[in-house]
Structure formats: structure tokens, C-alpha cells
Design a protein around this motif. Structure first.
Motif, short mmCIF file in Angstrom:
data_model
loop_
_atom_site.label_atom_id
_atom_site.label_comp_id
_atom_site.label_asym_id
_atom_site.label_seq_id
_atom_site.Cartn_x
_atom_site.Cartn_y
_atom_site.Cartn_z
N ARG A 35 -0.27 13.41 -5.53
CA ARG A 35 -0.64 12.70 -6.75
C ARG A 35 -0.95 13.71 -7.85
O ARG A 35 -1.57 14.74 -7.57
N HIS A 105 -0.98 7.88 -9.45
CA HIS A 105 -1.19 9.06 -10.28
C HIS A 105 -2.21 8.75 -11.37
O HIS A 105 -2.44 7.59 -11.72
N THR A 264 -5.61 15.54 -8.37
CA THR A 264 -5.37 15.22 -9.77
C THR A 264 -6.38 16.00 -10.60
O THR A 264 -7.40 16.49 -10.07
#
Ligand SMILES: [Zn+2]
Length: 301
Positions: A35, A105, A264
Motif C-alpha cells: 500500500r 492506499h 504508507t
């Protein structure tokens, strides 16, 4: 769990990159179970106007020729905003933004008008800077049903005004700068309260063609840059999601092969914010890049 952590920051600059590059990157990342954080250009694609940089920035033409930008970006993109009208990006592909979020995401705002911000930010009156972010923010909210939590400035171009407006937006963090570790920025003597997570690696277009780096050995270079703790790599939907896709896939294979942990930027903000220092942020030059970028510096008293 490895101590090497990589956050992929995806800049989406153009209409074609949103349409073609993002879906391709989503597919690649799904395959690797990674991600990332995607920053979308929300407004008009005025890429053709970047041609003015040839006249205003030393080295821009040489760089365009060296990186073969026309083949990476496509002829049509090179004419948007000049011979062809500038198409609206997010309005044209709201489904791409939603699919990115739905795939797990993180999604944030790159800008309203990439070329305008990148070339003219230092000359914007404050209301214009606010309007660029405001227009992007309201369209983001209309498409995704919530406010953006993060922004990343085009071409790492910031001003005290843009940092002040980002503070007022109440963002969790921003990723506008180049540097080594998360920090709170001080610019022109003013301290700002929004955490900066800087990009720590050079981009592909900065290092290709420099010091014997080719598409064939660029990943050796990236692997050599890997340090323990947080590494932030900025990629472009138009490059790693386009002409450089095969090279990017190989990079992911090699990083995963080493047991790198992917996060992320939002996760990195939570994990690495503790004890983040105040650092000076100044516009300055980087090797391989024609214009100035916001660079993290040790605090000077
Ligand atoms: Zn960009």
C-alpha cells in the motif's frame, strides 16, 4: 521484521498519468501486496505550459532531452494548455481516485494546477495560494466524501504562505520536501506545526543519465541508498506507471526480497513523528533537477 522501512509516494501529475499510470500502479502494488500514498493533481493539466521552463530555468532543456520526457509523457500531454485545451484531471477520472482509496492506499492532494504552482508559487499572492489548495480540497471532498488529510507540493515547491495555509487546513502531515527524516519546518524564521515527511531518495529522472546510471542499473543505486528506518521514495504515475514500469517492478521485487517493510506515509507519520525535531526548510538546488526544491536543513540558531 526488517528494520528497513520504505514508503512509496506516488505523484500523479497529468491527465494521461491518472488515466493510464495509476491503474497500472494499482495492479502492480496489488500483486506485491503493497500500500502506498497517492497524491493527485485535481485541476487542469497544463503540462504544455511547462515549456516556459526551458526559457526560465537553466538546464531544463538538457534534462528534457536526456530523460526523453516527450516519450514518457506523450506528445498530447506536451501540448495541453498551449495548442490543446487543458483537460480537467480529477473531474474526468473520479473513479480512479475512488479505486485508489478502495484498494487500501492513502490518497492526498498534489495540487490544483501543477504547472502553475511549480512555476509561479513564489509570486502568488497569499489568496491565490489558498485558492489553489482550496479548489483541490473541495473537489477531493466531493469525489471521496471526506476531507484530505495530507498534501504534497508539486516539484517540492513551498512558500511560507503555502505552509501557513496547510497548517490552517488541519492536515495530519505534508510531504513537500526533500531531506532525511520527519520534522517540523521553520521557514523564513517562522515555525509551522504540520509535520513534514521528506522524500529521502532521488527520483528516477534526477539520476538517470548521471554518473553512468542507466535503466539497467538504476535499481542497484536505489538498493545502495537503503538505510535502516524510514526511506521515502517518490515515483511518478507517468514514469514508474508508464515507460519505466518494468524497472519499478524489479525494484519492488528486490526490496521485498530483502524483507523491507512497506508503509504508507500516513503510517510513517504515526510511527516516526515522536521526537521529530524542528528543522529549517529552504528552497535550493539538487543534482539532476533544474529548479529549486524545498530542502530540510539542520536548524540554525
Ligand atoms: Zn508532481
Amino acid at each position: 521484521m526488517g528494520s528497513e522501512v520504505v514508503a512509496l509516494k506516488v505523484d500523479v501529475d497529468t491527465y494521461a498519468g491518472t488515466r493510464d499510470g495509476v491503474p497500472r500502479l494499482l495492479e502492480t502494488m496489488e500483486r506485491f501486496g503493497i500500500r502506498a500514498t497517492f497524491y493527485f493533481s485535481m485541476g487542469p493539466d497544463n503540462s504544455g505550459k511547462a515549456i516556459r521552463r526551458i526559457f526560465t530555468r537553466k538546464g531544463f532543456l538538457a534534462k528534457m532531452l536526456r530523460t526523453r520526457a516527450p516519450s514518457a509523457y506523450g506528445l498530447k500531454t506536451m501540448l495541453y494548455g498551449t495548442l490543446l485545451p487543458a483537460p480537467m484531471i480529477a473531474e474526468s477520472f473520479p473513479g480512479v481516485l475512488r479505486a485508489t482509496a478502495e484498494s487500501g492506499h492513502e490518497v492526498g492532494i498534489h495540487c490544483w494546477d501543477h504547472v502553475k504552482w511549480h512555476d509561479l508559487l513564489p509570486w502568488f499572492p497569499k489568496p491565490v495560494t489558498a485558492m489553489e489548495l482550496g479548489k483541490a480540497g473541495s473537489l477531493f471532498e466531493r469525489i471521496l466524501g471526506r476531507r484530505a488529510r495530507t498534501t504534497a507540493a508539486p516539484g517540492w515547491t513551498v512558500s511560507p504562505d503555502s505552509l501557513e495555509i496547510q497548517d490552517a487546513m488541519g492536515l495530519d502531515y505534508c510531504s513537500d520536501s526533500r531531506g532525511s527524516h520527519p520534522f517540523y519546518p521553520r521557514m523564513a524564521g517562522r515555525e509551522f506545526r504540520t509535520l513534514q515527511i521528506p522524500t529521502t531518495w532521488p527520483t528516477m529522472d534526477e539520476i538517470l543519465g548521471e554518473n553512468g546510471i542507466t535503466p539497467g542499473n538504476i535499481n542497484d543505486h536505489y538498493i545502495s541508498l537503503l538505510k535502516s528506518g524510514l526511506n521515502v521514495h517518490t515515483i511518478h504515475a507517468e514514469m514508474e506507471g508508464g515507460v519505466m514500469a518494468a524497472s519499478f517492478v524489479e525494484l519492488l521485487q528486490r526490496l521485498q526480497g530483502r524483507g523491507v517493510r512497506f508503509v504508507t506515509l500516513g503510517e510513517a507519520a504515526v510511527e516516526f513523528a515522536a521526537g521529530a525535531p524542528v528543522c529549517d526548510l529552504m528552497m535550493g538546488g539538487l543534482p539532476g533537477r533544474a529548479g529549486d526544491v524545498a530542502i530540510q536543513r539542520p536548524l540554525t540558531v
